[in-house]
Design an enzyme around this catalytic site. Structure first.
Site, short mmCIF file in Angstrom:
data_model
loop_
_atom_site.label_atom_id
_atom_site.label_comp_id
_atom_site.label_asym_id
_atom_site.label_seq_id
_atom_site.Cartn_x
_atom_site.Cartn_y
_atom_site.Cartn_z
CD1 TRP A 87 6.85 -6.06 6.29
CD2 TRP A 87 7.78 -7.18 4.93
NE1 TRP A 87 7.51 -5.20 5.71
CE2 TRP A 87 8.16 -5.82 4.83
CE3 TRP A 87 8.57 -8.06 3.78
CZ2 TRP A 87 8.94 -5.34 3.74
CZ3 TRP A 87 9.31 -7.68 2.93
CH2 TRP A 87 9.68 -6.26 2.73
CD GLU A 125 -4.01 -5.29 15.22
OE1 GLU A 125 -4.99 -5.60 14.50
OE2 GLU A 125 -4.03 -4.44 16.06
NE ARG A 181 -3.22 -1.77 7.29
CZ ARG A 181 -3.98 -2.67 7.54
NH1 ARG A 181 -3.55 -3.48 8.45
NH2 ARG A 181 -4.91 -3.11 6.75
CB CYS A 206 -4.29 -10.70 8.98
SG CYS A 206 -5.34 -10.12 10.28
N GLY A 215 -11.21 -31.53 -3.76
CA GLY A 215 -9.91 -31.72 -4.24
C GLY A 215 -9.69 -33.00 -4.86
N GLY A 249 -2.82 -8.99 -1.19
CA GLY A 249 -1.30 -9.00 -0.76
C GLY A 249 -0.73 -9.99 -1.23
P1 IMP Z 1 -3.95 -11.31 1.73
O1 IMP Z 1 -4.34 -10.95 0.43
O2 IMP Z 1 -4.83 -12.31 2.27
O3 IMP Z 1 -2.52 -11.24 1.75
O4 IMP Z 1 -4.17 -9.88 2.68
C1 IMP Z 1 -3.83 -8.70 2.29
C2 IMP Z 1 -4.57 -7.53 3.44
O5 IMP Z 1 -4.34 -8.17 4.76
C3 IMP Z 1 -4.41 -6.21 3.11
O6 IMP Z 1 -4.78 -5.63 2.29
C4 IMP Z 1 -4.73 -5.62 4.38
O7 IMP Z 1 -5.84 -5.23 4.35
C5 IMP Z 1 -4.51 -6.58 5.34
N1 IMP Z 1 -3.11 -6.54 6.09
C6 IMP Z 1 -1.90 -6.23 6.07
N2 IMP Z 1 -1.08 -6.31 6.74
C7 IMP Z 1 -1.56 -6.65 7.82
C8 IMP Z 1 -1.24 -7.07 9.02
O8 IMP Z 1 -0.02 -7.04 9.48
N3 IMP Z 1 -2.44 -7.65 9.89
C9 IMP Z 1 -3.50 -7.61 9.52
N4 IMP Z 1 -3.79 -7.22 8.36
C10 IMP Z 1 -3.13 -7.00 7.53
#
Ligand code: IMP
Length: 498
Positions: free
Chosen positions: A406, A431, A418, A319, A487, A381
């Site tokens: 992605w 974004e 979105r 993000c 660490g 994610g």
């Molecule tokens: P991660 O687990 O830190 O990779 O975050 C995953 C979360 O990022 C997803 O559940 C979304 O809420 C958010 N997300 C997904 N795609 C995007 C993006 O392109 N920009 C900003 N937030 C995103």
């Protein structure tokens, strides 16, 4: 004048859990991570609970039907991505709902007039030793026999020998019918010392095979998440544009829970969407909303009728919302404030609305912190994108295998909805980024390790459930120098030491 928060916006890495007394009953095998994901009233059973507090992100590179089945097998839940045509998303949902654990649709079928040569070729092509023999060689005709490697001897039988001469004919097969449960099928398998049991429908067509080894596999997943009809459970993401068409298709496909997917959920479009769905379907459709980062956002969703609220803006690994738009809040601060609002609302009304911490989990201990700070469950994610079961391609980068990952806000995802602020259908800036994550193997192997760590941390905190953790956890802020101390430090690491 603008409002200024007194507190700094903080993230998980700035905190640690201080251990409590570990009672003798605090052992990992006693820890339950079961958690509610939708609204319920005090003293009532939550309508949907998941067995491990993880859900997979509403993203193209993360949550398709394949990952959904793997995660549900382990006790969690996927939200199938909504940035695809309605029929395709509904098809993914229905593939999860129709997936019968342990019931295998046969893809190796021949007719009795074919020969041993065909058997050998099919076996080497598909790798299956069990071949269904049907009148016309397809599943749309009667099952007339089965061929396994016990039915022929390669060294003696001529390759042009007709299957009908050596197959085990239907009259000698032990079969069962489509109303058989997996447990019943397994009992029959044991009773008759079979390797596989054909399940036929009322026209004697082969519906499934149940294999002895698959039942054992099924027993290895005691936490699997099943609905009342013993089907895997699955969620789906929707947007605020086409919900009037998308939701009926998803409901028809059997979806268990929905979530409106948006980077910033504190909007009138989201309230409108949730209200519409609640009016149409009353309580038979469960729907969450998000994302928000404060009490106001949470209360907004409560009033709209949401069944859960998703928390987090700008913390996701892919993000760049904070960089491009300058909006967001440290994930820990957001969860702490929203959890407080959820608890206050529960005290006032007796209605509990679960919250989901979404994004920004880097280490497994971040998950425990999110839960200790009040999250009921966690959406991830990056964590899931690394596994075999995620839909993203696996490639080699230098000497290492990686998977592609992605963001939904990247050009690649083309998920305009979105980020839609009501004015149309193209993305003016990104974004999210397109990236790689290190390939990590099978979902189950990784989840098992993560769960072991989480359970062990709960025991150190003196808790054997998430609720108990939230009551007893003692959390401290850490200085940047103590992070270095946390660490490996002041040693020379050996190669491959991680
Ligand atoms: P991660 O687990 O830190 O990779 O975050 C995953 C979360 O990022 C997803 O559940 C979304 O809420 C958010 N997300 C997904 N795609 C995007 C993006 O392109 N920009 C900003 N937030 C995103």
């Amino acid at each position: 004048m603008a409002f200024y928060y007194k507190e700094v916006s903080r993230t998980f890495s700035e905190y640690l859990l201080v251990p409590n007394l570990t009672r003798k009953d605090c052992i990992p095998s006693k820890v339950s991570l079961k958690t509610p994901i939708v609204k319920f009233k005090k003293d009532e059973e939550p309508p949907i609970e998941i067995n491990i507090p993880f859900v997979s992100a509403i993203m193209q590179s993360v949550s398709d039907d394949n990952l959904a089945i793997a995660l549900s097998k382990c006790g969690g839940l996927s939200f199938i991505f909504g940035s695809q045509p309605i029929e395709e998303q509904a098809e993914m949902v229905s593939r999860v709902k129709n997936f019968k654990a342990g019931f295998v649709v046969s893809n190796a079928n021949l007719s009795p007039e074919q020969t041993l040569k065909d058997v050998v070729e099919l076996k080497s092509k598909l790798g299956h030793a069990t071949i269904a023999i049907t009148e016309d060689g397809t599943l749309n005709s009667k099952l007339v026999g089965i061929v396994t490697s016990r039915d022929y001897r390669m060294s003696r039988d001529p390759l042009d020998r007709k299957i009908k001469e050596f197959m085990t004919p239907f009259s000698k097969l032990i079969v069962s019918t489509t109303n058989t449960s997996l447990k019943e099928a397994n009992d029959i398998i044991w009773e008759h010392k079979l390797n596989c049991l054909p399940i036929i429908n009322d026209q004697q067509h082969l519906a499934y095979f149940v294999f002895r080894k698959d039942y054992e596999d099924h027993k290895e997943n005691p936490l699997q998440l099943l609905d009342s009809e013993k089907r895997y459970m699955v969620g789906a993401g929707i947007n605020t544009r086409d919900y009037k068409e998308r939701v009926p298709a998803l409901v028809k496909a059997g979806v268990d829970v929905l979530c409106v997917d948006s980077s910033d959920g504190f909007s009138e479009w989201q309230a409108e969407t949730i209200k519409y769905i609640k009016e149409e379907y009353k309580d038979s459709v469960k729907i969450g909303g998000g994302n928000v980062v404060d009490k106001e956002g949470f209360m907004f969703f409560v009033e709209a009728g949401a069944d859960f609220v998703k928390v987090g803006i700008g913390g996701g690994s892919i993000c760049i919302t904070r960089e491009t738009k300058g909006i967001g809040r440290g994930q820990a601060s957001a969860v702490i404030e929203v959890a407080q609002a959820r608890d206050d609302y529960f005290k006032e009304t007796g209605i509990y609305i679960p919250i989901c911490s979404d994004g920004g989990v880097v280490h497994d201990y971040h998950m425990v912190l999110a839960l200790a700070m009040g999250a009921d469950f966690i959406m991830m994610g990056r964590y899931f994108a690394r596994f075999d079961e995620s839909p993203a391609p696996k490639t080699k980068l230098g000497n290492n295998y990686v998977k592609e990952y992605w963001g939904e806000g990247s050009k690649r995802a083309r998920n305009w909805e979105r980020y839609d602020l009501g004015e149309g259908s193209n993305l003016k800036f990104e974004e999210g980024v397109d990236s790689y994550v290190p390939y990590a193997g099978k979902l189950k192997d990784n989840i098992d390790v993560t769960l072991s760590k989480i359970k062990s941390t709960l025991c150190s905190c003196g808790a054997i459930s998430i609720k108990e953790l939230q009551k007893v956890a003692r959390i401290t802020l850490v200085s940047s120098t103590s992070i270095v101390e946390g660490g490996a430090h002041d040693v020379i690491l050996k190669e491959n030491n991680y």
